[in-house]
Every structure is written in C-alpha cells, then in structure tokens.
Design a protein around this motif. Structure first.
Motif, mmCIF file in Angstrom:
data_model
loop_
_atom_site.group_PDB
_atom_site.id
_atom_site.type_symbol
_atom_site.label_atom_id
_atom_site.label_comp_id
_atom_site.label_asym_id
_atom_site.label_seq_id
_atom_site.Cartn_x
_atom_site.Cartn_y
_atom_site.Cartn_z
ATOM 1 N N GLU A 1 0.855 -1.149 0.029
ATOM 2 C CA GLU A 1 0.029 0.053 0.003
ATOM 3 C C GLU A 1 0.891 1.288 -0.021
ATOM 4 O O GLU A 1 0.576 2.168 -0.754
ATOM 5 C CB GLU A 1 -0.704 0.316 1.137
ATOM 6 C CG GLU A 1 -2.023 1.103 1.223
ATOM 7 C CD GLU A 1 -2.926 0.778 2.511
ATOM 8 O OE1 GLU A 1 -3.111 1.917 3.169
ATOM 9 O OE2 GLU A 1 -3.421 -0.325 2.395
ATOM 10 N N GLU A 2 1.967 1.221 0.846
ATOM 11 C CA GLU A 2 2.803 2.237 0.988
ATOM 12 C C GLU A 2 3.524 2.629 -0.507
ATOM 13 O O GLU A 2 3.857 3.960 -0.928
ATOM 14 C CB GLU A 2 3.922 2.166 2.120
ATOM 15 C CG GLU A 2 4.770 3.251 2.324
ATOM 16 C CD GLU A 2 5.608 2.852 3.542
ATOM 17 O OE1 GLU A 2 6.813 3.297 3.533
ATOM 18 O OE2 GLU A 2 5.080 2.225 4.312
ATOM 19 N N LEU A 3 3.779 1.517 -1.227
ATOM 20 C CA LEU A 3 4.564 1.793 -2.582
ATOM 21 C C LEU A 3 3.524 1.885 -3.634
ATOM 22 O O LEU A 3 4.063 1.794 -4.755
ATOM 23 C CB LEU A 3 5.531 0.485 -2.655
ATOM 24 C CG LEU A 3 6.518 0.286 -1.644
ATOM 25 C CD1 LEU A 3 7.188 -1.394 -1.794
ATOM 26 C CD2 LEU A 3 7.516 1.400 -2.166
ATOM 27 N N GLY A 4 2.337 1.564 -3.431
ATOM 28 C CA GLY A 4 1.306 2.006 -4.356
ATOM 29 C C GLY A 4 1.277 0.597 -5.430
ATOM 30 O O GLY A 4 1.042 0.880 -6.560
ATOM 31 N N MET A 5 1.213 -0.463 -4.684
ATOM 32 C CA MET A 5 1.462 -1.680 -5.673
ATOM 33 C C MET A 5 0.593 -2.736 -4.899
ATOM 34 O O MET A 5 0.068 -2.823 -3.799
ATOM 35 C CB MET A 5 3.045 -2.167 -5.765
ATOM 36 C CG MET A 5 3.873 -1.499 -6.279
ATOM 37 S SD MET A 5 5.432 -1.943 -6.137
ATOM 38 C CE MET A 5 5.537 -3.191 -7.511
ATOM 39 N N ASN A 6 0.187 -3.619 -5.894
ATOM 40 C CA ASN A 6 -0.355 -4.515 -5.430
ATOM 41 C C ASN A 6 0.376 -5.700 -4.655
ATOM 42 O O ASN A 6 1.453 -5.862 -5.159
ATOM 43 C CB ASN A 6 -1.031 -5.613 -6.783
ATOM 44 C CG ASN A 6 -1.708 -6.927 -6.651
ATOM 45 O OD1 ASN A 6 -1.299 -7.750 -6.139
ATOM 46 N ND2 ASN A 6 -2.902 -6.774 -6.669
ATOM 47 N N ALA A 7 -0.225 -6.484 -3.399
ATOM 48 C CA ALA A 7 0.766 -6.964 -2.549
ATOM 49 C C ALA A 7 1.090 -8.351 -3.330
ATOM 50 O O ALA A 7 2.107 -8.940 -3.217
ATOM 51 C CB ALA A 7 -0.068 -7.434 -1.297
ATOM 52 N N ILE A 8 0.065 -9.027 -4.285
ATOM 53 C CA ILE A 8 0.529 -10.252 -4.788
ATOM 54 C C ILE A 8 1.927 -10.077 -5.674
ATOM 55 O O ILE A 8 2.730 -10.735 -5.863
ATOM 56 C CB ILE A 8 -0.678 -10.807 -5.457
ATOM 57 C CG1 ILE A 8 -1.736 -11.434 -4.256
ATOM 58 C CG2 ILE A 8 -0.320 -12.151 -6.251
ATOM 59 C CD1 ILE A 8 -2.924 -11.837 -4.985
ATOM 60 N N TYR A 9 1.530 -9.089 -6.587
ATOM 61 C CA TYR A 9 2.752 -8.765 -7.492
ATOM 62 C C TYR A 9 4.131 -8.180 -6.948
ATOM 63 O O TYR A 9 4.788 -8.691 -7.123
ATOM 64 C CB TYR A 9 2.149 -7.345 -8.451
ATOM 65 C CG TYR A 9 3.326 -7.005 -9.196
ATOM 66 C CD1 TYR A 9 3.650 -7.704 -10.436
ATOM 67 C CD2 TYR A 9 4.107 -6.006 -8.997
ATOM 68 C CE1 TYR A 9 4.815 -7.221 -11.265
ATOM 69 C CE2 TYR A 9 5.267 -5.456 -9.871
ATOM 70 C CZ TYR A 9 5.477 -6.342 -10.820
ATOM 71 O OH TYR A 9 6.610 -5.967 -11.754
#
Length: 114
Positions: free
Chosen positions: A35-43
């Motif tokens: 979330e902090e990096l603005g990304m999907n956790a699975i990816y």
C-alpha cells in the motif's frame, strides 16, 4: 561493494530490504508495504521472490534471526529478551524459528559469563 551489490535490485526491493532492516522488531506486513509503495501485494510478493530468490516472509525471518544471533553473542540479554527485541511475540515461537534457521538453540549462542 555493498552499493554495487544493492544496485542489482529494483528501487522497490531496495526500499523493502531497508524497511525490514530498520523495522524488523515491529510487525511487518507485506500488505502495508504494498500500500505504501502503491502496488498490488501479490505482485510485490512475486517481484520480491523473483529478485531476491526467497519469499518476503523468509527474508524478514532471516533478518530477525541474524540480529538475534548478534544480540545473543553480546551476552547482555536473556533469550526471552532477545525474542522480544527482534519482533517475536513468544519465546517458544522464537526458539522454534531460531532452531529451524540456524540448526541450533538460542541458548547455544548466548555468550557465557567470562
């Protein structure tokens, strides 16, 4: 040498590694990092595994156990104190993980009174 070695990782992975090294004593959530990096956790999990060769959770464990070994070698802390200092809720779970990672019990790393 360390810098050159680190440059082979993407900026996201370098950030994650630095975050773990700085916050290993706290609860670390891949979802929070994503979330902090603005990304999907699975990816992000797949990216970490691809670049590092191990799962994110394994990396967190490795960093915690390496720090635990250093603290135990100093001889300033008891095993239960070290387990808390490196982010484990119970000394029993810490001891189990420590043994699995190192092949030894935490007490084997305690510095003996000299």
């Amino acid at each position: 040498l360390q810098d050159r070695h680190e440059n082979k990782y993407s900026s996201k992975i370098r950030y994650m590694k630095a975050y773990v090294r700085e916050h290993y004593a706290q609860e670390i959530s891949l979802n929070d990092l994503a979330e902090e990096l603005g990304m999907n956790a699975i990816y992000l999990s797949q990216l970490f595994k691809r670049e590092m060769g191990i799962a994110f959770s394994q990396y967190v464990t490795r960093v915690r156990i390496e720090n635990a070994m250093e603290l135990l070698k100093q001889g300033k802390y008891k095993v239960y104190e070290v387990s808390e200092l490196v982010g484990y809720q119970t000394v029993q779970y810490f001891s189990k993980v420590f043994k699995k990672e190192t092949g030894k019990n935490p007490k084997d790393f305690e510095k003996r009174g000299e």
